[in-house]
Design an enzyme around this catalytic site. Structure first.
Site, short mmCIF file in Angstrom:
data_model
loop_
_atom_site.label_atom_id
_atom_site.label_comp_id
_atom_site.label_asym_id
_atom_site.label_seq_id
_atom_site.Cartn_x
_atom_site.Cartn_y
_atom_site.Cartn_z
N ARG A 141 48.12 59.48 78.10
CA ARG A 141 47.02 58.74 77.44
C ARG A 141 47.14 58.73 75.92
NH1 ARG A 141 47.40 57.87 81.69
NH2 ARG A 141 46.05 58.26 83.46
N SER A 183 37.37 57.79 82.50
CA SER A 183 37.29 59.23 82.24
C SER A 183 36.83 59.47 80.82
CB SER A 183 38.67 59.87 82.42
OG SER A 183 39.10 59.70 83.73
N GLU A 253 38.88 61.01 75.91
CA GLU A 253 39.77 59.90 76.26
C GLU A 253 39.09 58.60 75.80
OE1 GLU A 253 41.73 60.05 80.06
OE2 GLU A 253 41.68 57.88 80.24
C1 LIG Z 1 35.74 52.39 85.88
C2 LIG Z 1 36.90 52.67 84.96
C3 LIG Z 1 38.02 53.33 85.46
C4 LIG Z 1 39.12 53.62 84.62
N1 LIG Z 1 40.19 54.26 85.14
C5 LIG Z 1 41.26 54.52 84.36
C6 LIG Z 1 42.43 55.17 84.89
O1 LIG Z 1 42.51 55.51 86.04
N2 LIG Z 1 43.47 55.38 84.04
C7 LIG Z 1 43.45 55.01 82.73
O2 LIG Z 1 44.44 55.21 82.03
N3 LIG Z 1 42.34 54.41 82.20
C8 LIG Z 1 41.26 54.14 82.98
N4 LIG Z 1 40.16 53.53 82.45
C9 LIG Z 1 40.15 53.18 81.01
C10 LIG Z 1 40.64 51.76 80.73
O3 LIG Z 1 40.81 51.05 81.92
C11 LIG Z 1 41.97 51.76 79.98
O4 LIG Z 1 41.95 52.60 78.85
C12 LIG Z 1 42.38 50.37 79.50
O5 LIG Z 1 43.66 50.46 78.99
C13 LIG Z 1 41.46 49.82 78.43
O6 LIG Z 1 41.86 48.50 78.08
P1 LIG Z 1 40.92 47.59 77.16
O7 LIG Z 1 41.58 46.27 76.97
O8 LIG Z 1 39.55 47.53 77.74
O9 LIG Z 1 40.96 48.39 75.80
P2 LIG Z 1 39.73 48.85 74.81
O10 LIG Z 1 38.85 49.75 75.58
O11 LIG Z 1 39.10 47.63 74.24
O12 LIG Z 1 40.53 49.62 73.71
C14 LIG Z 1 41.14 50.86 73.99
C15 LIG Z 1 42.05 51.25 72.82
O13 LIG Z 1 43.14 50.35 72.74
C16 LIG Z 1 43.22 49.75 71.47
N5 LIG Z 1 43.69 48.37 71.65
C17 LIG Z 1 43.12 47.38 72.39
N6 LIG Z 1 43.88 46.26 72.32
C18 LIG Z 1 44.94 46.54 71.54
C19 LIG Z 1 46.08 45.79 71.08
N7 LIG Z 1 46.27 44.52 71.41
N8 LIG Z 1 46.96 46.39 70.27
C20 LIG Z 1 46.80 47.70 69.88
N9 LIG Z 1 45.76 48.46 70.28
C21 LIG Z 1 44.83 47.89 71.10
C22 LIG Z 1 41.80 49.86 70.90
O14 LIG Z 1 41.81 49.86 69.48
C23 LIG Z 1 41.36 51.20 71.46
O15 LIG Z 1 41.89 52.24 70.67
C24 LIG Z 1 39.07 53.22 83.27
C25 LIG Z 1 37.94 52.54 82.77
C26 LIG Z 1 36.87 52.26 83.60
C27 LIG Z 1 35.68 51.52 83.05
#
Ligand SMILES: Cc1cc2nc3c(=O)[nH]c(=O)nc-3n(C[C@H](O)[C@H](O)[C@H](O)COP(=O)(O)OP(=O)(O)OC[C@H]3O[C@@H](n4cnc5c(N)ncnc54)[C@H](O)[C@@H]3O)c2cc1C
Length: 257
Positions: A141, A183, A253
């Site tokens: 992560r 998480s 996280e």
């Molecule tokens: C119900 C649920 C279950 C989940 N289960 C998991 C799991 O099993 N495993 C897991 O790893 N995660 C899990 N997550 C977390 C989430 O799915 C991941 O972290 C996912 O990668 C977030 O993507 P996002 O586009 O929503 O990013 P955001 O939440 O919008 O951003 C996350 C981070 O990424 C950065 N970011 C976003 N876009 C870019 C880009 N284009 N370039 C550079 N940096 C960027 C942001 O600045 C921030 O630091 C879960 C979330 C939920 C709600």
């Protein structure tokens, strides 16, 4: 520069945050001093966030080329899975249960157990050009990426697996259904954040409309109308109690903005 108004109490998966004017990235032009958001599945946005930016729709694409699979950073995981199913491509089945865009997944090296987004990555394109995977540090992560990711190139190996897809669905069955940001804390080496939160008596602990879930203690859930202050109070309380009881520093996280 075009802008978009986003209500984070609706846009973010945890349903918390203010209404904010966000800058839109088009034609690779990245505004200075802004923080990138993807689809806010891993974010806790405060009432006073830093200036924010978002990738425009031009970064929402998937293309199968001679060199591999090109995916735009604004592309949702679900779309990637559908594409891979249609074109019989292996190793992306787990994204069906991982909410978010490719950019967020790469920055977080998101994954499920040993399946992580970096596993089959070849290279990615950022503001400073293409970088091969070997030039990037990554672990559980975390990555050394501090730029906006525009797109990524992956190995396109044959063999979409329905069995793996089903397995990932089962692995999700212990998650709460209320809004959350996934998480809350990273698992410390050799242990589980959920176990530690439970051990210090915080499983099910509720402040206002926010709580550490009864279903899975490492999920900070919103029962409806929960606020940033209550979320932060619970996070700080868990960190303090786990530090006192086990001398372990729980790391978030969830990304707090
Ligand atoms: C119900 C649920 C279950 C989940 N289960 C998991 C799991 O099993 N495993 C897991 O790893 N995660 C899990 N997550 C977390 C989430 O799915 C991941 O972290 C996912 O990668 C977030 O993507 P996002 O586009 O929503 O990013 P955001 O939440 O919008 O951003 C996350 C981070 O990424 C950065 N970011 C976003 N876009 C870019 C880009 N284009 N370039 C550079 N940096 C960027 C942001 O600045 C921030 O630091 C879960 C979330 C939920 C709600």
């Amino acid at each position: 520069m075009n802008r978009k108004t986003i209500d984070f109490s609706k846009f973010s998966s945890i349903r918390i945050g203010p209404i904010v004017d966000v800058a839109l990235i088009e034609n690779d032009v990245v505004p200075e001093g802004h923080t990138i958001v993807g689809s806010a599945n891993n974010l806790l946005v405060s009432p006073t966030p830093p200036p924010l930016m978002l990738l425009s729709k031009e970064y929402d694409f998937i293309r199968l080329g001679e060199d591999g699979l090109h995916i735009g950073a604004a592309t949702a995981g679900g779309r990637v899975v559908s594409f891979c199913k249609k074109h019989d491509i292996a190793h992306f089945e787990y994204l069906s249960k991982l909410p978010g865009t490719l950019g967020g997944m790469i920055k977080m090296n998101a994954g499920l157990k040993e399946f992580e987004i970096f596993n089959h990555l070849i290279a990615l394109r950022t503001q400073s050009g293409w970088k091969r995977k070997e030039e990037i540090e990554f672990g559980y992560r975390k990555t050394s990426i501090h730029e906006v990711v525009f797109e990524a190139l992956f190995e396109a190996q044959e063999g979409y697996s329905v069995e793996r897809y089903e397995l990932f669905n089962q692995m999700r069955s212990n998650q709460p259904h209320e809004p959350s940001a996934g998480s809350c804390f990273k698992n410390p080496p050799g242990d589980y954040a959920g176990r530690l939160i439970e051990a210090v008596g915080l499983k099910g602990m509720r402040i206002g409309e926010m709580a550490f879930s009864e279903v899975h203690a490492n999920f900070l859930v919103n029962y409806g109308g929960g606020v940033f202050e209550d979320a932060i109070t619970l996070i700080r309380e868990a960190q303090a109690r786990v530090k006192r009881a086990f001398d372990i520093d729980l790391q978030c996280e969830i990304v707090i903005l």
